[in-house]
Design a protein around this motif. Structure first.
Motif, short mmCIF file in Angstrom:
data_model
loop_
_atom_site.label_atom_id
_atom_site.label_comp_id
_atom_site.label_asym_id
_atom_site.label_seq_id
_atom_site.Cartn_x
_atom_site.Cartn_y
_atom_site.Cartn_z
N GLU A 1 0.73 -1.18 -0.11
CA GLU A 1 0.13 0.04 0.13
C GLU A 1 0.62 1.46 0.17
O GLU A 1 0.56 2.15 -0.71
N ARG A 2 1.94 1.25 0.87
CA ARG A 2 2.89 2.41 0.73
C ARG A 2 3.64 2.63 -0.46
O ARG A 2 3.61 3.62 -1.08
N ALA A 3 4.08 1.48 -1.18
CA ALA A 3 4.75 1.75 -2.56
C ALA A 3 3.55 2.28 -3.63
O ALA A 3 4.08 2.82 -4.32
N LEU B 1 1.57 4.32 -3.38
CA LEU B 1 1.41 5.82 -3.36
C LEU B 1 2.22 6.43 -4.26
O LEU B 1 1.88 7.81 -4.74
N LEU B 2 3.20 5.78 -4.81
CA LEU B 2 4.20 6.69 -5.71
C LEU B 2 3.79 6.22 -7.23
O LEU B 2 4.49 6.63 -8.11
N SER C 1 11.01 7.79 -4.86
CA SER C 1 11.34 6.33 -4.64
C SER C 1 11.00 5.79 -3.23
O SER C 1 10.90 6.72 -2.34
N MET C 2 10.92 4.77 -3.22
CA MET C 2 10.51 4.06 -1.69
C MET C 2 11.29 2.77 -1.86
O MET C 2 11.23 1.90 -2.78
N ASN C 3 11.92 2.18 -0.56
CA ASN C 3 11.94 0.87 -0.71
C ASN C 3 12.09 0.40 0.92
O ASN C 3 11.90 1.12 1.79
N GLU C 4 11.49 -0.87 1.07
CA GLU C 4 11.40 -1.50 2.38
C GLU C 4 11.49 -2.96 2.45
O GLU C 4 11.55 -3.68 1.47
N ASP C 5 12.23 -3.50 3.49
CA ASP C 5 12.50 -4.79 3.70
C ASP C 5 11.44 -5.35 4.28
O ASP C 5 10.95 -4.75 5.55
N ILE C 6 11.23 -6.82 4.20
CA ILE C 6 10.40 -7.48 4.81
C ILE C 6 10.98 -9.04 5.11
O ILE C 6 11.60 -9.52 4.37
#
Lengths: 367, 367
Positions: B268-270, B272-273, B301-306
């Motif tokens: 959902e956050r990603a 947004l872009l 840009s956006m990045n996130e680890d899971i």
């Protein structure tokens, strides 16, 4: 600039100032929310040049500075962040890094120095009332402002202070709505016409709590509302408002008392037979002890009797059902009283204390 | 015709059949609700020629007959009536008098005989399941039907019975959604493609209660749902549905298990872009124990680890975030498992029992 704050506090702040971000503007910087930490606290600001909102967010300022971030994208990002600590860090090129748990956003901002500051307001004249009262009287009058561009005055509401009495007035050429409340203290007289948009937006931000106060400051050209962690500044409408008191007569030939809910239900039913484009009146026929409501249209006909108590003459009068419904929906009394003069003259719904007065023009009709 | 019934019962009935009143039609009679009491009970019917709904309303028939009343006006009148007994009486000219307490409406109706009757359905093949289950599996699959006019089959869902297994399938050319539930009994095999509109409308009428059953009858060309006091009849889509089982492979090179809520928040956050008009993929990079999500667009840009647990090869793959979100939102499991083959091949989210299978095509991307 570098700040750390809680996501929910930041979101509350962002949602508060968002109300002053213009939908369309020729100045792209105004589509932003300004984050300004130069004073050591986290201050958010939005400004559409008529209305400006400023609020502070609890948190730590690690590095002072300011940046303007595109309001829509920034607010959506904040909304979607995990419920945790948020870090916002900017570099010399106005690039912002927003971090929360493992999520990292990089977005381009604008120089905060280019943002249009809110006007400086001299804080001398003010009044204080509860957020609850302010929110209520706005709700109870705002529906009869007009968006008629040819008469700007009608797009605002008159706020008037006379000793400890506050009066809020709106009118649209067909009706007048007036609410009056008592303040805890007496003040010097004030008359200010506040844009309807300002009142609409502020009533969305107010907590509406009985125990929370709002302080309202007045200058010749501006009004400033101060409450919680927030300041709202708005231009006033310049010029003379209408001579309301000359329009409200206390003479009447017929006085009727009706159960509010019954009247409201009956008018709502009658309205079903009117298309919005038509300006078809609902007709009431007032006789001793009873009132008959009638409507006849291309869609069909409807009639209904309502019990009333009546003083004075019989009368038959037509009106726009929407105007009465708007008033009835914001009156809390179980019984209401209507004062009528003749079928061509405005009629009034008011209580004995005159804490509310709703005046409506009738519509002429052919039998 | 003359009937007396309770306002709330009448309103429930009217709201039920209202779902089958067409928004636009060349046959004005179909814009009506038929009230038919010739059989001695109060029966309401609406019919848009693809979908028909019939329901009975408790009440007294004082005079048998039938009349068709314009659905929008009639439903609004019923909604606004006081909560009391309603009398509906018609004369020879199809004028209807609707009375409730002191309110009286006169509206023009149409001859009920002109209304288009629902098709007669032979009630031989049927299945029974709870309203809850039917409502759930519709909700969990309906989002991936397509309104693509050039392929009518995609606008419906395949309902398939194999012994005691019921399977509901939808696909739109980019993804497939499958839900499977066990019935209490075994039945002869059935394959029917039910229009999406029918499933949408029926899921709005179903109470969704575990203890209430719905019986579904099938013929070659129609399906009939029977529950509570209501019958819904719909045409089926004619032709062969897609060979679903050939599209779902059980081979995979990478299997990952992830916390569903975390993955959903991250996507959902990603999202947004990405502007809706763009067909920009979100890219995931799967390595041992961790998955990195990346997006780069004009907005930033956006990045996130899971954290994940993984079996098999590392993989980097791009996909349309909406497709995964649609699936994640209707999965109740806390952890989900994804099966991937390679960056060009569809990947699958499913549980061990295969009570749900969601297949999504990837999007190719340039690094």
């Amino acid at each position: 600039m570098k700040i750390i704050c809680n996501k929910s506090a930041l979101l509350t702040g962002v949602n508060t100032v968002l109300k002053a971000v213009p939908a369309r503007t020729t100045m792209p910087i105004l589509e932003c929310i300004l984050i300004d930490t130069t004073s050591g606290v986290i201050k958010l600001t939005a400004n559409d040049m008529d209305l400006g909102i400023e609020t502070t967010v609890d948190g730590d300022v690690l590095d002072k500075g300011c940046i303007a971030l595109e309001a829509k994208l920034f607010s959506e990002i904040v909304r979607k962040l995990p419920d945790s600590e948020v870090t916002i860090e900017t570099d010399d090129n106005n690039k912002a890094l927003i971090k929360c748990e493992k999520a990292k956003f990089n977005i381009a901002g604008k120089d905060g120095e280019d943002f249009v500051a809110l006007p400086e307001i001299e804080k001398t004249h003010f009044i204080t009332l509860s957020q609850f009262s302010l929110k209520e009287i706005i709700r109870q009058t705002i529906f009869s402002i007009s968006d008629n561009e040819s008469n700007r005055m009608m797009s605002g509401e008159l706020l008037q202070i006379d000793q400890d009495q506050l009066r809020l007035v709106s009118l649209d050429g067909q009706r007048i709505s007036i609410r009056k409340i008592s303040l805890k203290e007496s003040y010097d007289p004030i008359k200010a016409v506040i844009p309807g948009k300002t009142l609409n937006e502020i009533s969305k931000i107010l907590s509406g709590d009985m125990d929370d106060d709002v302080r309202i400051y007045f200058t010749d050209r501006h009004v400033l509302f101060e409450f919680d962690q927030t300041v709202v500044v708005s231009r006033l409408l310049e010029g003379e408002y209408f001579q309301i008191d000359k329009m409200i007569s206390s003479d009447y030939n017929t006085k009727i008392t009706i159960n509010k809910k019954e009247l409201q239900g009956c008018i709502e039913r009658a309205s079903l037979l009117i298309r919005e484009s038509e300006r078809k009146p609902i007709i009431i026929n007032v006789t001793d002890g009873s009132m008959e409501m009638k409507i006849q249209s291309a869609m069909g006909s409807m009639n209904e009797d309502i019990d009333i108590s009546k003083e004075g003459r019989d009368i038959m009068i037509g009106f726009n059902p929407k105007f009465i419904l708007d008033a009835l929906r914001v009156i809390d009394d179980e019984e209401i009283t209507m004062y009528l003069v003749n079928p061509k003259a405005p009629f009034i719904i008011k209580n004995d204390e005159q804490s509310y007065i709703y005046l409506v023009l009738p519509i002429s009709f052919n039998m």
